[in-house]
Write a protein that holds these residues in place. Structure first.
Motif, PDB file in Angstrom:
ATOM      1  N   UNK A   1       3.014  -3.016   8.541  1.00 25.39           N
ATOM      2  CA  UNK A   1       1.946  -3.975   8.849  1.00 25.39           C
ATOM      3  C   UNK A   1       2.061  -5.262   8.037  1.00 25.39           C
ATOM      4  N   UNK A   2       2.808  -5.221   6.947  1.00 26.14           N
ATOM      5  CA  UNK A   2       2.967  -6.411   6.116  1.00 26.14           C
ATOM      6  C   UNK A   2       2.036  -6.465   4.929  1.00 26.14           C
ATOM      7  N   UNK A   3       1.242  -5.407   4.723  1.00 26.98           N
ATOM      8  CA  UNK A   3       0.339  -5.374   3.569  1.00 26.98           C
ATOM      9  C   UNK A   3       1.108  -5.162   2.267  1.00 26.98           C
ATOM     10  N   UNK A   4       2.198  -4.406   2.365  1.00 23.77           N
ATOM     11  CA  UNK A   4       2.969  -4.025   1.196  1.00 23.77           C
ATOM     12  C   UNK A   4       4.452  -4.290   1.434  1.00 23.77           C
ATOM     13  N   UNK A   5       5.213  -4.129   0.359  1.00 24.82           N
ATOM     14  CA  UNK A   5       6.667  -4.174   0.431  1.00 24.82           C
ATOM     15  C   UNK A   5       7.193  -2.815  -0.026  1.00 24.82           C
ATOM     16  N   UNK A   6       8.454  -2.543   0.234  1.00 24.66           N
ATOM     17  CA  UNK A   6       9.029  -1.285  -0.256  1.00 24.66           C
ATOM     18  C   UNK A   6       9.009  -1.272  -1.774  1.00 24.66           C
ATOM     19  N   UNK A   7       9.377  -2.394  -2.382  1.00 20.17           N
ATOM     20  CA  UNK A   7       9.420  -2.497  -3.839  1.00 20.17           C
ATOM     21  C   UNK A   7       8.477  -3.611  -4.287  1.00 20.17           C
ATOM     22  N   UNK A   8       7.675  -3.311  -5.283  1.00 15.12           N
ATOM     23  CA  UNK A   8       6.740  -4.301  -5.808  1.00 15.12           C
ATOM     24  C   UNK A   8       5.784  -3.646  -6.784  1.00 15.12           C
TER      25      UNK A   8
ATOM     26  N   UNK B   1      -8.169   3.725   1.220  1.00 17.60           N
ATOM     27  CA  UNK B   1      -8.850   3.100   0.092  1.00 17.60           C
ATOM     28  C   UNK B   1      -8.484   1.625   0.028  1.00 17.60           C
ATOM     29  N   UNK B   2      -9.426   0.803  -0.407  1.00 18.12           N
ATOM     30  CA  UNK B   2      -9.170  -0.622  -0.570  1.00 18.12           C
ATOM     31  C   UNK B   2      -8.317  -0.861  -1.818  1.00 18.12           C
ATOM     32  N   UNK B   3      -7.204  -1.541  -1.648  1.00 19.86           N
ATOM     33  CA  UNK B   3      -6.340  -1.916  -2.755  1.00 19.86           C
ATOM     34  C   UNK B   3      -6.014  -3.408  -2.667  1.00 19.86           C
ATOM     35  N   UNK B   4      -5.421  -3.943  -3.712  1.00 17.35           N
ATOM     36  CA  UNK B   4      -5.086  -5.369  -3.755  1.00 17.35           C
ATOM     37  C   UNK B   4      -3.578  -5.575  -3.715  1.00 17.35           C
ATOM     38  N   UNK B   5      -3.175  -6.613  -2.989  1.00 16.10           N
ATOM     39  CA  UNK B   5      -1.758  -6.951  -2.889  1.00 16.10           C
ATOM     40  C   UNK B   5      -1.575  -8.397  -3.343  1.00 16.10           C
ATOM     41  N   UNK B   6      -0.643  -9.137  -2.764  1.00 11.83           N
ATOM     42  CA  UNK B   6      -0.306 -10.491  -3.207  1.00 11.83           C
ATOM     43  C   UNK B   6      -1.537 -11.395  -3.217  1.00 11.83           C
ATOM     44  N   UNK B   7      -1.667 -12.164  -4.314  1.00  5.58           N
ATOM     45  CA  UNK B   7      -2.788 -13.103  -4.513  1.00  5.58           C
ATOM     46  C   UNK B   7      -4.146 -12.414  -4.497  1.00  5.58           C
ATOM     47  N   UNK B   8      -4.184 -11.127  -4.791  1.00  8.02           N
ATOM     48  CA  UNK B   8      -5.439 -10.397  -4.858  1.00  8.02           C
ATOM     49  C   UNK B   8      -6.034 -10.023  -3.517  1.00  8.02           C
TER      50      UNK B   8
ATOM     51  N   UNK C   1       2.541  -1.822  -8.339  1.00 11.55           N
ATOM     52  CA  UNK C   1       1.648  -0.804  -7.785  1.00 11.55           C
ATOM     53  C   UNK C   1       0.350  -1.444  -7.305  1.00 11.55           C
ATOM     54  N   UNK C   2      -0.094  -1.143  -6.077  1.00  7.08           N
ATOM     55  CA  UNK C   2      -1.369  -1.703  -5.601  1.00  7.08           C
ATOM     56  C   UNK C   2      -2.545  -1.023  -6.318  1.00  7.08           C
TER      57      UNK C   2
ATOM     58  N   UNK D   1       3.927  -2.787  -3.917  1.00  6.00           N
ATOM     59  CA  UNK D   1       5.047  -2.008  -3.410  1.00  6.00           C
ATOM     60  C   UNK D   1       4.825  -0.508  -3.423  1.00  6.00           C
ATOM     61  N   UNK D   2       5.580   0.162  -2.572  1.00  6.63           N
ATOM     62  CA  UNK D   2       5.577   1.620  -2.539  1.00  6.63           C
ATOM     63  C   UNK D   2       6.167   2.176  -3.825  1.00  6.63           C
ATOM     64  N   UNK D   3       7.203   1.520  -4.308  1.00  8.57           N
ATOM     65  CA  UNK D   3       7.786   1.853  -5.601  1.00  8.57           C
ATOM     66  C   UNK D   3       7.996   0.544  -6.342  1.00  8.57           C
ATOM     67  N   UNK D   4       8.228   0.601  -7.630  1.00  8.99           N
ATOM     68  CA  UNK D   4       8.352  -0.640  -8.367  1.00  8.99           C
ATOM     69  C   UNK D   4       8.839  -0.453  -9.785  1.00  8.99           C
ATOM     70  N   UNK D   5       9.029  -1.567 -10.455  1.00 17.70           N
ATOM     71  CA  UNK D   5       9.590  -1.568 -11.804  1.00 17.70           C
ATOM     72  C   UNK D   5       8.726  -0.771 -12.775  1.00 17.70           C
TER      73      UNK D   5
END
Length: 461
Positions: free
Chosen positions: A350-357, A289-296, A359-360, A385-389
């Motif tokens: 791949x660099x799309x996500x981080x372990x912590x951050x 599924x398409x999700x958004x990460x840093x800077x959209x 939710x996409x 992130x995979x998990x986050x605050x």
């Protein structure tokens, strides 16, 4: 005064607990492992081993919120202690392997684990009962447009912490001070304009009354500010995520190492999960599924499929609800245990996500939330992130504004040490039922409340 009493009592309880942990370990070490050494440790060596064990235990229990007696519920504390004891003893077993230069017996350490669980069970029960009886807050609740009974119920769901003795609807700043009656030691200030809130805070400060505030975006940003004293008055510097270039580089290196190791360890679980999904309905194993990460920036996220094929017709974003009929039998299990999230380790590599951050989220949902909360895109100042605050401190059904506040708290203070703590807390969340509940009336209630106040306040965010 009650706040000081609460902290003092909590510190005494923590000290007692760590002493009991040290004594339990000393007994196992002294009468089992020490005898197996070619040259037995004497007093200083034994003391050093106890100090090392207690230090490890303190770090693990603290990281998993197992020592926050005054904040966590009895169940949350019990879960924290159960996991913390296992991690602590596993880590110390690695130290034993180094000391003995090879594999040694696990029997004594298993006995220690059982003793730790017994100590924890008694300690958690006694501490919570004591704290509730001695340090519970008697609160006055200030509100404007929120449903007062609903607000009151949310606080009194934690009766070990709060007792709402009075509720005041704020319509003006006149005579606010007269609302504070005898027996009130805390004030809860619900969502309201800054001029109202600031006046109430100053009154509470004068009266030595504890203040509990629902924060705004600006509060969270200032909370992470650095003090700068170069003029004749104090200044606060609010850093951006991009200014932490060294931490970002360290975070990326950690992400690569962690995801590679985790994929190796999780490969048997991934294989079993893939087989179970395929056998249930012959559908695809993975869900993309398409999700958004840093800077959209959009990317394709990978998850194990937990819903029926074509669960979202016309690719329309539909959040999972409680007891959602679209979730398969296998899906219920892998969602509850978070196994469905494991393929996201590939996204991390791949660099799309981080372990912590944060939710996409899907762009459609981000746009929807941004129409209600203008600052919602601020959470994309760092990689998803995979998990986050927000996932750990809030709930799945937390409203968008609260998710934003939690995520901004992380954005403002992220570090490798914080990431390690949040990874440990993720283990705890697997056992917390509320974290996997679907979206319910909380979201609709939030929209109604936010829209009521948005037209009245100039500083709603």
């Amino acid at each position: 005064m009650k706040k000081m009493k609460r902290r003092t009592l909590e510190n005494v309880m923590i000290t007692v607990f760590m002493v009991l942990q040290g004594l339990a370990f000393y007994f196992i070490w002294k009468f089992y492992y020490n005898h197996e050494l070619k040259n037995e440790y004497l007093f200083k060596g034994n003391a050093l081993m106890v100090v090392v064990y207690v230090a490890i235990a303190y770090f693990i229990y603290k990281s998993l919120d197992g020592l926050r007696v005054s904040v966590n519920s009895m169940y949350a504390l019990a879960v924290s202690h159960f996991i913390s004891a296992v991690i602590t003893d596993m880590l110390f077993y690695l130290i034993l392997i180094i000391i003995f230069r090879g594999i040694t017996g696990v029997g004594p350490l298993a006995r220690l684990l059982l003793i730790n669980w017994i100590i924890s069970a008694l300690w958690v029960y006694i501490c919570k009962r004591t704290m509730q009886a001695k340090t519970g807050r008697h609160c006055i609740l200030f509100y404007i447009d929120d449903d007062p009974e609903y607000l009151k119920q949310k606080f009194e769901d934690r009766k070990d912490q709060f007792t709402i003795v009075k509720m005041v609807k704020v319509t003006s700043l006149e005579n606010i001070e007269n609302e504070f009656t005898d027996g009130i030691d805390s004030a809860v200030i619900a969502y309201m304009p800054s001029d109202y809130r600031n006046e109430i805070v100053k009154i509470c400060f004068r009266k030595d009354i504890e203040v509990i505030v629902t924060p705004k975006v600006s509060d969270v940003l200032i909370r992470g500010a650095e003090e700068l004293n170069i003029l004749d008055g104090p200044l606060f510097v609010i850093e951006t995520a991009n200014s932490k270039s060294f931490q970002i580089a360290v975070k990326r290196a950690f992400d690569v190492c962690f995801s590679a190791f985790a994929l190796l360890i999780a490969s048997p679980i991934m294989a079993a999960t893939a087989l179970a999904i395929k056998l249930e309905d012959r559908g695809p194993v993975f869900y993309k599924q398409k999700r958004c990460t840093i800077d959209g920036k959009e990317f394709e996220i990978y998850k194990f499929r937990s819903m029926i094929v074509n669960a979202e017709k016309n690719n329309k974003a539909v959040l999972a609800s409680k007891n959602d009929s679209r979730i398969t039998k296998v899906g219920k299990f892998i969602r509850a245990t978070r196994i469905d999230e494991i393929p996201q380790l590939i996204n991390i590599m791949k660099g799309d996500m981080s372990v912590v951050g944060p939710r996409p989220e899907r762009k459609a949902l981000i746009d929807q939330y941004s129409d209600i909360v203008e600052a919602f895109p601020y959470r994309m100042k760092v990689k998803a992130g995979l998990t986050g605050y927000a996932q750990l401190m809030g709930k799945y059904n937390s409203n968008p504004y609260n998710k934003l506040l939690f995520d901004l708290m992380y954005v403002q203070k992220f570090s490798l040490l914080l990431d390690l703590r949040l990874i440990l807390l993720t283990l705890k969340i697997v056992f917390m039922k509320e974290s996997t509940e679907g979206v319910d009336e909380e979201f609709e209630r939030f929209i109604e409340s936010f829209n009521r106040t948005k037209g009245k306040n100039t500083d709603e965010e």
